[in-house]
Design a protein around this motif. Structure first.
Motif, short mmCIF file in Angstrom:
data_model
loop_
_atom_site.label_atom_id
_atom_site.label_comp_id
_atom_site.label_asym_id
_atom_site.label_seq_id
_atom_site.Cartn_x
_atom_site.Cartn_y
_atom_site.Cartn_z
N LYS A 45 0.72 -0.93 -0.22
CA LYS A 45 0.00 0.42 0.00
C LYS A 45 1.16 1.13 -0.41
CE LYS A 45 -3.73 -1.20 0.37
NZ LYS A 45 -4.41 -1.27 -1.27
N ASP A 46 0.05 2.78 -0.07
CA ASP A 46 1.12 3.36 0.15
C ASP A 46 1.78 3.43 1.20
OD1 ASP A 46 0.07 3.98 -2.59
OD2 ASP A 46 -1.14 5.86 -2.31
N TRP A 47 1.35 3.44 2.20
CA TRP A 47 1.42 3.75 3.69
C TRP A 47 1.93 2.36 4.33
CZ3 TRP A 47 -3.46 3.54 1.44
CH2 TRP A 47 -4.06 2.13 2.01
N GLY A 48 2.62 1.67 3.30
CA GLY A 48 3.65 0.45 3.52
C GLY A 48 2.94 -0.86 3.43
N VAL A 49 3.39 -2.01 4.24
CA VAL A 49 2.75 -3.60 4.25
C VAL A 49 2.58 -3.72 5.29
CG1 VAL A 49 4.68 -4.21 3.89
CG2 VAL A 49 3.20 -5.39 2.91
N ALA A 50 1.61 -5.31 5.03
CA ALA A 50 1.78 -6.52 7.14
C ALA A 50 3.25 -6.02 6.94
CB ALA A 50 1.15 -7.44 6.43
N GLY A 51 3.48 -6.62 8.26
CA GLY A 51 4.32 -6.54 8.84
C GLY A 51 4.34 -7.91 9.95
N ASP A 52 5.21 -8.58 9.61
CA ASP A 52 5.84 -10.13 10.31
C ASP A 52 5.92 -9.88 11.89
OD1 ASP A 52 7.05 -12.19 11.21
OD2 ASP A 52 8.27 -12.83 10.08
N PRO A 53 5.07 -10.43 12.85
CA PRO A 53 5.28 -9.93 14.20
C PRO A 53 6.48 -9.99 14.97
CG PRO A 53 3.85 -11.13 14.09
CD PRO A 53 4.59 -11.74 12.90
N ARG A 54 7.20 -11.33 13.97
CA ARG A 54 8.96 -11.13 14.50
C ARG A 54 9.90 -10.56 14.28
NH1 ARG A 54 8.55 -16.50 11.73
NH2 ARG A 54 8.14 -15.63 9.44
N GLU A 55 9.34 -9.23 13.26
CA GLU A 55 10.38 -8.12 13.14
C GLU A 55 9.53 -6.84 13.20
OE1 GLU A 55 10.66 -8.75 8.46
OE2 GLU A 55 11.12 -10.38 8.53
N ALA A 56 9.00 -7.10 13.51
CA ALA A 56 8.91 -6.15 14.91
C ALA A 56 9.40 -5.23 15.58
CB ALA A 56 7.77 -5.86 16.13
N SER A 57 10.30 -3.74 15.71
CA SER A 57 11.20 -3.45 16.20
C SER A 57 10.86 -2.22 17.86
CB SER A 57 11.75 -2.46 14.75
OG SER A 57 11.12 -1.64 14.44
N ARG A 58 9.95 -2.92 17.81
CA ARG A 58 8.83 -1.86 19.04
C ARG A 58 7.13 -1.92 18.80
NH1 ARG A 58 8.47 4.71 18.42
NH2 ARG A 58 8.41 5.03 16.14
N THR A 59 7.30 -1.55 19.88
CA THR A 59 5.68 -1.81 20.72
C THR A 59 5.53 0.00 21.24
OG1 THR A 59 5.11 -3.91 21.23
CG2 THR A 59 4.03 -2.32 21.59
N VAL A 60 4.16 0.58 19.96
CA VAL A 60 3.46 1.50 20.14
C VAL A 60 2.19 1.54 21.04
CG1 VAL A 60 2.72 4.02 19.15
CG2 VAL A 60 4.86 2.73 18.25
N PRO A 61 1.83 1.86 22.08
CA PRO A 61 1.15 2.17 22.77
C PRO A 61 0.00 2.96 22.33
CG PRO A 61 1.84 2.42 24.54
CD PRO A 61 3.09 2.34 22.88
N ILE A 62 -0.98 2.01 22.42
CA ILE A 62 -2.65 3.32 21.13
C ILE A 62 -3.97 3.76 22.65
CG2 ILE A 62 -3.67 4.47 20.22
CD1 ILE A 62 -1.58 4.24 18.44
#
Length: 169
Positions: A45-62
Motif C-alpha cells: 500500500k502507499d503507507w506500507g505493508v503488513a508486518g511480520d510479528p517476529r520483525e516488530a522493532s517496537r511496540t506503540v501502545p494506543i
C-alpha cells in the motif's frame, strides 16, 4: 444476506474502493475481538505493508478514549521500521483503527457512512471492542505523512484521527 453482500461487493468495486475483492469480516460481533483473519494480505500500500510479528522493532501502545480520541495522536516512525500497535479501548463503544493516506481514509469514511454495516477486514485496520484490546503489525517501507482514524460513522467526523510521520532517519 447473500444479495446484500453481492450489493456491497459490487458497490465497492464500482467506486474503486481499496477494499474491493478482499476477504471480509463484518463490523459486528465477529470482529470485536480484534482477531486477524487466518490469511493476511501482504499487498503493498502507499503507507506500507503488513508486518511480520517476529520483525516488530517496537511496540506503540494506543489508548482509545471516550472522548473520541487516540493517545498518542502523533507517531514518528523510521523508514523500514515494523511497528506493533497495541490498542486499548477504554470507551464503552466499539472503535477501530485504520491506517492509510488521508484520501484513502476519507474514501473509506464516506463508504462507512453509506454502508454502516459494511463488511471488510485488512491488515491495516482493526476493531477494538469496548474495554478490549487489539493490535496491528505494520511495516512502514515508504516515507511520508500518513494518518490513522476510527472510521465508524460519526467518529471520524468527530475528529478521531491521528498522524504517522515516516522519515528516512
Amino acid at each position: 444476506m447473500q444479495s446484500r453482500r453481492h450489493f456491497l461487493a459490487t458497490s465497492l468495486f464500482a467506486t474503486g474502493s481499496l477494499f474491493a475483492g478482499r476477504a471480509a469480516l463484518a463490523h459486528g460481533e465477529a470482529t470485536r475481538s480484534g482477531a486477524r483473519p487466518a490469511t493476511v494480505s501482504n499487498e503493498q500500500k502507499d503507507w506500507g505493508v503488513a508486518g511480520d510479528p517476529r520483525e516488530a522493532s517496537r511496540t506503540v501502545p494506543i489508548l482509545i478514549t471516550n472522548g473520541m480520541r487516540f493517545s498518542p495522536d502523533r507517531i514518528e516512525v523510521r523508514l523500514g521500521e515494523t511497528i506493533r500497535f497495541v490498542h486499548r479501548n477504554v470507551d464503552d463503544v466499539l472503535h477501530e483503527m485504520v491506517i492509510g493516506t488521508k484520501w484513502a481514509l476519507h474514501e473509506h469514511a464516506e463508504l462507512m457512512t453509506k454502508f454502516p454495516g459494511m463488511e471488510h477486514d485488512a491488515p491495516w485496520m482493526t476493531h477494538v471492542a469496548p474495554g478490549g484490546m487489539s493490535e496491528i503489525i505494520w511495516t512502514f517501507n515508504r516515507p511520508g505523512r500518513f494518518e490513522f482514524a476510527c472510521l465508524i460513522p460519526g467518529h471520524y467526523q468527530a475528529g478521531m484521527i491521528g498522524t504517522i510521520i515516516v522519515s528516512q532517519a
